[in-house]
Design a protein around this motif. Sequence first.
Motif, PDB file in Angstrom:
ATOM      1  N   ASP A   1      38.582  54.564  48.718  1.00 13.76           N
ATOM      2  CA  ASP A   1      37.168  54.411  49.060  1.00 13.76           C
ATOM      3  C   ASP A   1      36.393  54.008  47.800  1.00 13.76           C
ATOM      4  OD1 ASP A   1      36.073  56.877  47.632  1.00 13.76           O
ATOM      5  OD2 ASP A   1      37.501  57.821  49.005  1.00 13.76           O
ATOM      6  N   ALA A   2      35.150  53.590  48.012  1.00 15.04           N
ATOM      7  CA  ALA A   2      34.343  53.046  46.917  1.00 15.04           C
ATOM      8  C   ALA A   2      34.131  54.068  45.806  1.00 15.04           C
ATOM      9  CB  ALA A   2      33.007  52.563  47.451  1.00 15.04           C
TER      10      ALA A   2
ATOM     11  N   ASP B   1      30.548  45.013  41.197  1.00 17.64           N
ATOM     12  CA  ASP B   1      30.520  44.091  42.335  1.00 17.64           C
ATOM     13  C   ASP B   1      31.775  44.316  43.181  1.00 17.64           C
ATOM     14  OD1 ASP B   1      30.080  42.086  44.108  1.00 17.64           O
ATOM     15  OD2 ASP B   1      30.163  40.446  42.660  1.00 17.64           O
ATOM     16  N   TYR B   2      31.830  45.443  43.890  1.00 17.48           N
ATOM     17  CA  TYR B   2      33.041  45.835  44.607  1.00 17.48           C
ATOM     18  C   TYR B   2      33.247  45.054  45.899  1.00 17.48           C
ATOM     19  CZ  TYR B   2      33.558  49.685  41.359  1.00 17.48           C
ATOM     20  OH  TYR B   2      33.733  50.425  40.212  1.00 17.48           O
ATOM     21  N   GLU B   3      32.196  44.762  46.604  1.00 18.33           N
ATOM     22  CA  GLU B   3      32.345  44.098  47.902  1.00 18.33           C
ATOM     23  C   GLU B   3      32.913  42.698  47.747  1.00 18.33           C
ATOM     24  OE1 GLU B   3      28.781  44.181  50.146  1.00 18.33           O
ATOM     25  OE2 GLU B   3      28.629  46.372  50.165  1.00 18.33           O
ATOM     26  N   THR B   4      32.441  41.966  46.748  1.00 14.23           N
ATOM     27  CA  THR B   4      32.901  40.595  46.566  1.00 14.23           C
ATOM     28  C   THR B   4      34.328  40.541  46.045  1.00 14.23           C
ATOM     29  OG1 THR B   4      30.663  39.828  46.130  1.00 14.23           O
ATOM     30  CG2 THR B   4      32.447  38.434  45.359  1.00 14.23           C
ATOM     31  N   THR B   5      34.670  41.456  45.135  1.00 12.66           N
ATOM     32  CA  THR B   5      35.972  41.374  44.490  1.00 12.66           C
ATOM     33  C   THR B   5      37.090  41.944  45.357  1.00 12.66           C
ATOM     34  OG1 THR B   5      35.377  43.416  43.315  1.00 12.66           O
ATOM     35  CG2 THR B   5      35.080  41.354  42.140  1.00 12.66           C
TER      36      THR B   5
ATOM     37  N   ASP C   1      37.021  43.086  48.582  1.00 16.74           N
ATOM     38  CA  ASP C   1      37.014  42.534  49.940  1.00 16.74           C
ATOM     39  C   ASP C   1      37.966  43.297  50.864  1.00 16.74           C
ATOM     40  OD1 ASP C   1      36.189  40.800  51.943  1.00 16.74           O
ATOM     41  OD2 ASP C   1      37.739  39.325  51.503  1.00 16.74           O
ATOM     42  N   GLY C   2      37.928  44.626  50.780  1.00 16.70           N
ATOM     43  CA  GLY C   2      38.723  45.453  51.678  1.00 16.70           C
ATOM     44  C   GLY C   2      40.190  45.575  51.327  1.00 16.70           C
TER      45      GLY C   2
END
Length: 285
Positions: A39-40, A27-31, A33-34
């Motif tokens: 990079d991912a 869950d990279y986007e939620t944790t 958060d930029g």
Amino acid sequence: MTESYDLFLPETQTVPFVFSSPHSGRDYETTFDGKSRLDALSLRSSEDAFVDRLFANAPTYGAPLLTARAPRAFIDLNRGPDEFDPALIEGVANTRHNPRINSGLGVVPRVVSGGRLIYANRIRRSEAETRLTRYWHPYHQQLRALLLATTQGFGKAVLIDCHSMPHEAIESHSRGNIARPEVVLGDRFGAAASHEIVTQLEAAFTNAGLRVARNSPFAGAYITQAYGRPTRGQHVVQVEIDRSLYLDEARVEPRADFAEFQALISGVIAQITGATEHSQPLAAE
């Protein structure tokens, strides 16, 4: 379902086994958060990618399966809650020698594979503690509850701590003409699980056609150390599987034959538990 973990339960737990995958969270986007400089794809190099899917059939053999949601690069559930890295977290004193922390792999990691820095700057201690509150503590509270219930119900509990290892990590430990192991079982050299249980696991993987080693190069980390209490009937074995067997490591994507390897692991689970497939898993919490 919670933001910290997913718990998959059998209709009825019929075996004294619990399966856990603490490093497969994505869950990279939620944790993040930029907040990361990477990079991912680089962040995912630390992930035990799709190990949760490899062991997804555990509940059909009567055993609970606990899987992380937060990525390992964000919070490492296989580290102690006090393993703060003073090189990353503000206000932390450098008071002890800890090889994991020194290498940037504390409970809040500073680096991913290859020593690549995750952040451009240090982070506040309050942020690190918030991660513990939101992700680390709920996961371990649930894990402790599963082990307690299993011990009370069966007289013992066996935690299978599920991980994967980069293929290069095994290559670097190869010696002479000895074939590289494809699975490494870690029991902290007998401190975390009985010899009989580790032998049972080794036989299951060997019967599936996989080469198995014990405790080298991975003997187990925080989870095996914290929960392995063989004299109290609580056993933990860390299972490390060579990622190249099921994963395109460069792209962090399942190989075309992933389903076949997943079926092989399901057969291992069946032999480990001595159970037969009898129910469908139920997602809970």
